[in-house]
Design a protein around this motif. Structure first.
Motif, PDB file in Angstrom:
ATOM      1  N   GLY A 184       1.187  -1.417   0.133  1.00 16.60           N
ATOM      2  CA  GLY A 184       0.186  -0.239  -0.149  1.00 16.60           C
ATOM      3  C   GLY A 184       0.974   1.157   0.038  1.00 16.60           C
ATOM      4  O   GLY A 184       0.892   2.170  -0.915  1.00 16.60           O
TER       5      GLY A 184
ATOM      6  N   ASN B  43       2.142   1.772  -3.468  1.00 16.61           N
ATOM      7  CA  ASN B  43       0.918   2.219  -4.480  1.00 16.61           C
ATOM      8  C   ASN B  43       1.376   3.417  -4.522  1.00 16.61           C
ATOM      9  O   ASN B  43       0.602   4.557  -5.466  1.00 16.61           O
ATOM     10  CB  ASN B  43      -0.045   1.689  -4.272  1.00 16.61           C
ATOM     11  CG  ASN B  43       0.539   0.058  -5.272  1.00 16.61           C
ATOM     12  OD1 ASN B  43       1.012  -0.275  -6.054  1.00 16.61           O
ATOM     13  ND2 ASN B  43      -0.268  -0.777  -4.324  1.00 16.61           N
ATOM     14  N   TYR B  44       1.400   4.574  -2.895  1.00 19.60           N
ATOM     15  CA  TYR B  44       1.104   5.434  -2.485  1.00 19.60           C
ATOM     16  C   TYR B  44       1.628   6.293  -3.366  1.00 19.60           C
ATOM     17  O   TYR B  44       1.943   7.118  -3.585  1.00 19.60           O
ATOM     18  CB  TYR B  44       0.421   5.652  -1.044  1.00 19.60           C
ATOM     19  CG  TYR B  44       0.842   6.684  -0.749  1.00 19.60           C
ATOM     20  CD1 TYR B  44      -1.289   7.846  -0.799  1.00 19.60           C
ATOM     21  CD2 TYR B  44       1.837   7.331   0.301  1.00 19.60           C
ATOM     22  CE1 TYR B  44      -1.554   9.077   0.240  1.00 19.60           C
ATOM     23  CE2 TYR B  44       1.240   8.661   0.083  1.00 19.60           C
ATOM     24  CZ  TYR B  44      -0.167   9.187   0.408  1.00 19.60           C
ATOM     25  OH  TYR B  44      -0.507  11.061   0.131  1.00 19.60           O
TER      26      TYR B  44
END
Length: 429
Positions: free
Chosen positions: A21, A24-25
């Motif tokens: 996560g 991807n951020y």
């Protein structure tokens, strides 16, 4: 272990979700920001422009352009102009329609169209950059590595804990093995090691209990031997004295008869004492009974045992009734030990049976079991409780050693004792 594996898996999933996560951020907010994308495309434009000028490429020289993109996996070059429309990616060319709508679509897909001067004139190029795929793959691999590390770390902590407990348990076992049975065993927890530790602790308690029982039995044996040795010495001394008087011919005929009767009485006392001693060690001895079991015709064997018992009891003034079983069968038994069982039953009958009522010997063959029941009415002037019940325990142990059973019951004024043995059909011929 299953719980530990589940926790390790949950930790790995949590670490993977967090790392992936965050990756991807970062890609969405930083790597794919308009400023970063513009900067990368500007660098690609500069490198491609240098390549075009250095090699004096024409706008139609798609093969040379394909060679340049072949070295740049994530770069796409779209060339539009009077020499034709085409796109090049990973060394492969794709022609495009020479229409205005296609140019608008290209601009929508790749963004800004850059002017580029080739040797045959000025063209417009669009630059595509898909390097974010590479970055995502890197973050995916990194997240998987971190998740694996988290899983291994949790399992390592559990295995380390189990290993430490096994080491502690082995050290405690060494202490107990050295003879210190009072040393405690740690049984905390609820896993397989705790179950093992609990079973070892139960084993330790069982050994302590067994050793205590053996110690008490040995002390009881010693006390019994001491007591019986004293009891034997008293009648033995009297017996020797009476026999000495008889041997020396002292006294008249009446006195010698009295000496002989007294000697006989003392001999019977000795027999009773030695019988009790044998019964005690038969029940409480450490070793199993050593039997010489043979196959017998059950009818003949019972007739002999019951016949001898009936003769002895009749001679003592009792009335006997015999009810034999129907059929033919064989049993595997030790006749000597069965004789001891019958002797015990006869001795009990002489002590406690009422001479005004018959003693019944009832034998029965049923469902592969041959049983003999001896029953009588208890005399009113005797105690119904045997002090040690050694005789009954002796019978039980003998029958169990032969694969049978022994049961005694007292109901009101009636007493019965039954022993059973496995029976097999008689062999014809």
């Amino acid at each position: 272990m299953l719980i530990a594996a589940l926790l390790a898996l949950l930790a790995a999933i949590g670490v993977f979700a967090l790392a992936y996560g965050v990756g991807n951020y970062f890609i969405d907010k930083v790597y794919m920001s308009s400023e970063s994308v513009s900067a990368r495309k500007a660098q690609i434009y500069t490198d491609f422009n240098i390549y075009v000028r250095k090699n004096a490429l024409a706008g139609t020289d798609s093969t040379a352009i394909a060679r340049w993109t072949a070295e740049r996996e994530y770069v796409t070059i779209v060339v539009t102009g009077r020499g034709g429309n085409y796109s090049v990616r990973r060394g492969e060319q794709t022609p495009l329609n020479n229409q205005t709508s296609d140019l608008i679509e290209i601009a929508g897909i790749y963004g800004k169209l850059y002017p580029m001067r080739f040797t045959d004139g000025e063209y417009r190029i669009a630059i595509g950059d898909s390097s974010q795929t590479h970055e995502k793959n890197l973050f995916l691999i990194g997240s998987l590595v971190l998740a694996s590390v988290a899983f291994i770390a949790v399992m390592f902590l559990y295995i380390r804990r189990v290993t430490d407990r096994i080491i502690d348990l082995s050290e405690e076992a060494v202490v107990i093995g050295s003879g210190d049975l009072e040393a405690p065993i740690t049984t905390e927890g609820g896993d397989e090691i705790s179950v093992l530790a609990t079973e070892m602790d139960n084993m330790r308690h069982s050994v302590i209990e067994r050793m205590g029982n053996e110690k008490r039995a040995w002390e009881a044996n010693s006390e019994l031997i001491t007591a019986i040795s004293h009891d034997i010495r008293t009648p033995m001394t009297s017996l020797i004295g009476y026999l000495g008087l008889l041997t020396e011919g002292n006294g008249d005929a009446e006195s010698r008869e009295r000496f002989a009767a007294s000697a006989y009485s003392k001999a019977l006392e000795l027999k009773d004492l030695t019988d009790e001693l044998f019964k005690y060690f038969l029940v409480f001895g450490r070793s199993e009974l050593e039997m010489e079991r043979e196959r017998y015709d059950a009818r003949l064997l019972l007739e002999q045992l019951v016949g001898e018992a009936a003769f002895d009891l009749t001679d003592a003034g009792f009335e006997i009734r015999q009810i034999p079983f129907e059929g033919e069968c064989t049993i595997v038994a030790d006749a000597m030990y069965l004789k001891r069982v019958m002797d015990n039953l006869v001795t009990n009958a002489k002590k406690y049976a009422d001479k005004n009522s018959p003693i019944v010997f009832l034998s029965e063959l049923s469902e592969g079991q041959l049983s003999l029941c001896v029953s009588n009415v208890i005399a009113k002037n005797v105690s119904r409780v045997e002090s040690t019940k050694i005789g009954l325990r002796t019978c039980t142990k003998i029958l169990q050693a032969m694969g049978g059973s022994f049961v005694s019951r007292i109901e009101d004024d009636h007493y019965s004792a039954t022993f059973s043995l496995p029976a097999a059909p008689a062999e014809n011929g």
